[in-house]
Scaffold this motif. Structure first.
Motif, PDB file in Angstrom:
ATOM      1  N   ASN A 169     -15.492   4.611 -47.094  1.00  0.00           N
ATOM      2  CA  ASN A 169     -15.447   5.522 -45.889  1.00  0.00           C
ATOM      3  C   ASN A 169     -16.393   5.134 -44.909  1.00  0.00           C
ATOM      4  O   ASN A 169     -17.733   4.251 -45.035  1.00  0.00           O
ATOM      5  N   ALA A 170     -15.730   5.198 -43.685  1.00  0.00           N
ATOM      6  CA  ALA A 170     -16.570   4.795 -42.490  1.00  0.00           C
ATOM      7  C   ALA A 170     -16.548   5.737 -41.381  1.00  0.00           C
ATOM      8  O   ALA A 170     -15.346   6.394 -40.951  1.00  0.00           O
ATOM      9  N   ALA A 171     -17.685   5.985 -40.780  1.00  0.00           N
ATOM     10  CA  ALA A 171     -17.682   6.834 -39.638  1.00  0.00           C
ATOM     11  C   ALA A 171     -18.282   6.147 -38.459  1.00  0.00           C
ATOM     12  O   ALA A 171     -19.230   5.577 -38.309  1.00  0.00           O
ATOM     13  N   PHE A 172     -17.217   6.215 -37.380  1.00  0.00           N
ATOM     14  CA  PHE A 172     -17.711   5.491 -36.089  1.00  0.00           C
ATOM     15  C   PHE A 172     -17.673   6.483 -34.855  1.00  0.00           C
ATOM     16  O   PHE A 172     -16.975   7.287 -35.044  1.00  0.00           O
ATOM     17  N   ASP A 173     -18.695   6.458 -34.108  1.00  0.00           N
ATOM     18  CA  ASP A 173     -18.889   7.358 -32.938  1.00  0.00           C
ATOM     19  C   ASP A 173     -19.797   6.546 -31.838  1.00  0.00           C
ATOM     20  O   ASP A 173     -20.565   5.883 -31.940  1.00  0.00           O
ATOM     21  N   PHE A 174     -19.115   6.826 -30.527  1.00  0.00           N
ATOM     22  CA  PHE A 174     -19.518   6.331 -29.330  1.00  0.00           C
ATOM     23  C   PHE A 174     -20.676   7.382 -28.723  1.00  0.00           C
ATOM     24  O   PHE A 174     -21.239   7.038 -27.530  1.00  0.00           O
ATOM     25  N   ARG A 175     -20.782   8.136 -29.323  1.00  0.00           N
ATOM     26  CA  ARG A 175     -21.718   9.391 -28.576  1.00  0.00           C
ATOM     27  C   ARG A 175     -23.200   9.497 -29.098  1.00  0.00           C
ATOM     28  O   ARG A 175     -23.941  10.191 -28.944  1.00  0.00           O
ATOM     29  N   GLN A 176     -23.510   8.479 -30.005  1.00  0.00           N
ATOM     30  CA  GLN A 176     -25.025   8.621 -30.420  1.00  0.00           C
ATOM     31  C   GLN A 176     -26.071   8.143 -29.422  1.00  0.00           C
ATOM     32  O   GLN A 176     -25.979   7.236 -28.609  1.00  0.00           O
ATOM     33  N   ILE A 233     -13.024   8.205 -29.178  1.00  0.00           N
ATOM     34  CA  ILE A 233     -14.548   8.249 -28.957  1.00  0.00           C
ATOM     35  C   ILE A 233     -15.199   8.418 -30.086  1.00  0.00           C
ATOM     36  O   ILE A 233     -16.420   7.984 -30.279  1.00  0.00           O
ATOM     37  N   ALA A 234     -14.607   8.667 -31.419  1.00  0.00           N
ATOM     38  CA  ALA A 234     -15.087   8.596 -32.590  1.00  0.00           C
ATOM     39  C   ALA A 234     -13.863   8.515 -33.767  1.00  0.00           C
ATOM     40  O   ALA A 234     -12.718   8.957 -33.310  1.00  0.00           O
ATOM     41  N   ALA A 235     -14.153   7.998 -34.904  1.00  0.00           N
ATOM     42  CA  ALA A 235     -13.228   8.061 -36.086  1.00  0.00           C
ATOM     43  C   ALA A 235     -13.982   7.902 -37.304  1.00  0.00           C
ATOM     44  O   ALA A 235     -15.195   7.448 -37.393  1.00  0.00           O
ATOM     45  N   ASP A 236     -13.461   8.905 -38.212  1.00  0.00           N
ATOM     46  CA  ASP A 236     -13.643   8.709 -39.476  1.00  0.00           C
ATOM     47  C   ASP A 236     -12.409   8.097 -40.293  1.00  0.00           C
ATOM     48  O   ASP A 236     -11.406   8.782 -40.129  1.00  0.00           O
ATOM     49  N   LEU A 237     -12.718   7.329 -41.361  1.00  0.00           N
ATOM     50  CA  LEU A 237     -11.805   6.629 -41.741  1.00  0.00           C
ATOM     51  C   LEU A 237     -11.998   6.409 -43.490  1.00  0.00           C
ATOM     52  O   LEU A 237     -13.178   6.317 -43.884  1.00  0.00           O
TER      53      LEU A 237
END
Length: 308
Positions: free
Chosen positions: A217-224, A202-206
Motif C-alpha cells: 500500500n502506498a499513500a502519496f500527498d503533496f499537501r504535507q 495532488i494525492a494518491a492511494d495505491l
C-alpha cells in the motif's frame, strides 16, 4: 583520458541544487555549457535551447536533460541524432511509449541513454535489496508526503498533463520499491485526488500485489506541511525493515543499520561516466509503467482548488 564534456539542458531548481554540485564532485566529466530559457551560469556559454546549443555551442559529448518531462522526448531525440550521450532526469518522459524509439536510437548509434532514478542511489537501497533477497516479505507500507510549495515552488508544469502531479515525488518511492523487492508487483487499486483547478493529482492511494499475494500500500500527498515523510516499511519474517528519509536511513525493528550522508546525484554521474565508457544504456521504465497503470485504474475524486 579527457573528461566527458557535458551540457545541462534546463537550468531549474533540480539542476542548480543537485546536478551542478554533483558534476563538480565527479571525476571524468565536466560542465561546459548551459541551454535554458531561464538563463545560464557565469563563465559558461549559454543558449536558449538545445538546437542552438548543438549548432552554435562548444564541442560537447553529452547532455543532461533537466527540463520538464513533457519536452524531454524531443530534446533527447535531437541529442541522440547529433551523436551525443543522454542523461534523463526522472521521470524519463511524459509517456511510456515515447521512450521506446529513444532506446532503439541509442542502441543503433552505440550511444548511452541513462534514465536516472536518483532515489535508487540512496545508501539504504542496496542493503535493503540484499536483506529482502534472503527474508520473506509479508507486507509493504509506503508513506511519501511532502509540501509541493517547498519542493516545486511556482512550477506550473507539474500540474499540467504529463507533469504527474504528486507522482513526481511518488515515483521516487516506486523506483525504490521496484528495486528492492525480489519479485515484480502489479497495481490492483488506485484512488487519485485532483484539485478542481488542476490537471494532475495532488494525492494518491495505491494498492499493489505480487503473485504470492502479499499487499503493498502506498499513500502519496503533496499537501504535507511541517516535517516531510518519505518512508517505506517492510514487514518480513525477520522483523520490520524501514527505509526512512527517502532511503537515506535503514533500520530493523528500530535498530539503525544505515545512516549515511546523501550522495544520490554524485552516484548518478559516476554511473553515467561508467555507462559511457562501456557504451551501454540503462533505461528501466518500470516505475513509470506503474504510474501509467495508476492513471488507467485510478478512481478520480475532486478536491478543493490548489493555489501555489
Amino acid at each position: 583520458m579527457s573528461p566527458i564534456r557535458l551540457a545541462i539542458v534546463g537550468l531549474g531548481k533540480i539542476a542548480r541544487d543537485q546536478h551542478i554540485p554533483a558534476i563538480a564532485k565527479t571525476d571524468g566529466i565536466e560542465l561546459v555549457a548551459i541551454a535554458s530559457r531561464h538563463g545560464g551560469l557565469d563563465g559558461l556559454p549559454w543558449f536558449t535551447d538545445i538546437e542552438s546549443l548543438l549548432a552554435e555551442g562548444p564541442a560537447i559529448d553529452a547532455v543532461a536533460l533537466c527540463t520538464p518531462p513533457q519536452v524531454r522526448r524531443q530534446q533527447a531525440a535531437v541529442a541522440l541524432a547529433a551523436g551525443k550521450q543522454v542523461l534523463l532526469e526522472k521521470p524519463p518522459g511524459a509517456t511510456v511509449s515515447e521512450l521506446l524509439p529513444l532506446i532503439q536510437a541509442a542502441k543503433n548509434g552505440s550511444q548511452t541513454l541513462f534514465a536516472t532514478w536518483h532515489s535508487r542511489f540512496s545508501p539504504a537501497v542496496k542493503p535493503a535489496r540484499a536483506f529482502l533477497a534472503e527474508h520473506g516479505v509479508r507486507r509493504v507500507e509506503i508513506e511519501w508526503k511532502e509540501d509541493v510549495r517547498v519542493w516545486h515552488p511556482g512550477q506550473a508544469w507539474i500540474w499540467e498533463p504529463g507533469g504527474l502531479g504528486v507522482f513526481d515525488p511518488g515515483i521516487n518511492a516506486l523506483s525504490i520499491l521496484t528495486d528492492i523487492l525480489p519479485a515484480p508487483v502489479f497495481l490492483t487499486r488506485a484512488e487519485l485526488a485532483f484539485p478542481a483547478n488542476r490537471d494532475a493529482p495532488i494525492a494518491a492511494d495505491l494498492a499493489f500485489s505480487d503473485s504470492s499475494g502479499f499487499p503493498v500500500n502506498a499513500a502519496f500527498d503533496f499537501r504535507q506541511t511541517g516535517p516531510q515523510t518519505w518512508d517505506i516499511r517492510v514487514e518480513t519474517d525477520a522483523g520490520q525493515l524501514v527505509l526512512g528519509k527517502g532511503g537515506a536511513t535503514l533500520s530493523l525493528d528500530g535498530k539503525a543499520l544505515i545512516g549515511e550522508p546523501e550522495a544520490e546525484y554524485p552516484n548518478i554521474y559516476k554511473r553515467f561516466v561508467e555507462l559511457i565508457a562501456a557504451r551501454e544504456s540503462d533505461v528501466d521504465l518500470t516505475p513509470l509503467q506503474h504510474v501509467a497503470d495508476a492513471f488507467l485504474l485510478g478512481r478520480r475524486t475532486t478536491v478543493e482548488d490548489f493555489e501555489d
